[in-house]
Motif scaffolding. Structure first.
Motif, PDB file in Angstrom:
ATOM      1  N   ARG A   1       0.836  -1.206   0.000  1.00  0.00           N
ATOM      2  CA  ARG A   1       0.000   0.000   0.000  1.00  0.00           C
ATOM      3  C   ARG A   1       0.864   1.246   0.000  1.00  0.00           C
ATOM      4  O   ARG A   1       0.565   2.220  -0.710  1.00  0.00           O
ATOM      5  N   ALA A   2       1.952   1.236   0.761  1.00  0.00           N
ATOM      6  CA  ALA A   2       2.860   2.388   0.778  1.00  0.00           C
ATOM      7  C   ALA A   2       3.479   2.598  -0.594  1.00  0.00           C
ATOM      8  O   ALA A   2       3.625   3.742  -1.058  1.00  0.00           O
ATOM      9  N   ALA A   3       3.830   1.512  -1.281  1.00  0.00           N
ATOM     10  CA  ALA A   3       4.405   1.637  -2.617  1.00  0.00           C
ATOM     11  C   ALA A   3       3.398   2.223  -3.596  1.00  0.00           C
ATOM     12  O   ALA A   3       3.747   3.090  -4.416  1.00  0.00           O
ATOM     13  N   ARG A   4       2.126   1.792  -3.503  1.00  0.00           N
ATOM     14  CA  ARG A   4       1.094   2.353  -4.383  1.00  0.00           C
ATOM     15  C   ARG A   4       0.885   3.834  -4.114  1.00  0.00           C
ATOM     16  O   ARG A   4       0.732   4.635  -5.042  1.00  0.00           O
ATOM     17  N   LEU A   5       0.870   4.228  -2.840  1.00  0.00           N
ATOM     18  CA  LEU A   5       0.676   5.636  -2.503  1.00  0.00           C
ATOM     19  C   LEU A   5       1.847   6.486  -2.981  1.00  0.00           C
ATOM     20  O   LEU A   5       1.663   7.608  -3.467  1.00  0.00           O
TER      21      LEU A   5
ATOM     22  N   ALA B   1       4.028  10.351  -6.959  1.00  0.00           N
ATOM     23  CA  ALA B   1       4.977  10.682  -8.017  1.00  0.00           C
ATOM     24  C   ALA B   1       4.238  11.137  -9.264  1.00  0.00           C
ATOM     25  O   ALA B   1       4.697  12.047  -9.966  1.00  0.00           O
ATOM     26  N   VAL B   2       3.079  10.539  -9.574  1.00  0.00           N
ATOM     27  CA  VAL B   2       2.289  10.947 -10.733  1.00  0.00           C
ATOM     28  C   VAL B   2       1.739  12.352 -10.529  1.00  0.00           C
ATOM     29  O   VAL B   2       1.723  13.172 -11.438  1.00  0.00           O
ATOM     30  N   ILE B   3       1.280  12.629  -9.320  1.00  0.00           N
ATOM     31  CA  ILE B   3       0.729  13.958  -9.036  1.00  0.00           C
ATOM     32  C   ILE B   3       1.818  15.016  -9.073  1.00  0.00           C
ATOM     33  O   ILE B   3       1.596  16.139  -9.474  1.00  0.00           O
ATOM     34  N   GLY B   4       2.998  14.654  -8.649  1.00  0.00           N
ATOM     35  CA  GLY B   4       4.118  15.580  -8.680  1.00  0.00           C
ATOM     36  C   GLY B   4       4.518  16.125  -7.322  1.00  0.00           C
ATOM     37  O   GLY B   4       5.351  17.011  -7.232  1.00  0.00           O
ATOM     38  N   THR B   5       3.932  15.614  -6.283  1.00  0.00           N
ATOM     39  CA  THR B   5       4.330  16.048  -4.943  1.00  0.00           C
ATOM     40  C   THR B   5       5.292  15.026  -4.364  1.00  0.00           C
ATOM     41  O   THR B   5       5.139  13.829  -4.598  1.00  0.00           O
TER      42      THR B   5
END
Length: 76
Positions: free
Chosen positions: A59-63, A68-72
């Motif tokens: 779950r931590a890896a998915r978050l 990373a996709v969002i850019g934060t």
């Protein structure tokens, strides 16, 4: 001094009026003892829980991937 003494005496008077059960635990027909053998408690507990570590790591890896996709930057 008087302000602390009166409430203390009131509490002692209330405790003196509290009902206590009659009889001794040695009498037949009383409730069972409050302690159970450990084997019975373990049998009631059922199977041991699984380790939540792998599920939390995925779950931590998915978050972190979503962050990373969002850019934060992800939190450490």
């Amino acid at each position: 001094m008087r302000q602390t003494t009166l409430p203390l005496l009131y509490l002692v008077a209330l405790a003196a009026c509290a009902p206590f059960p009659n009889g001794s635990p040695a009498e037949p027909g009383t409730a069972p003892p409050p302690l159970l053998p450990i084997d019975e408690l373990i049998a009631q507990a059922g199977p041991a829980a699984t380790d939540p570590g792998p599920a939390l790591a995925s779950r931590a890896a998915r978050l972190k991937a979503r962050a990373a996709v969002i850019g934060t930057p992800p939190a450490p």
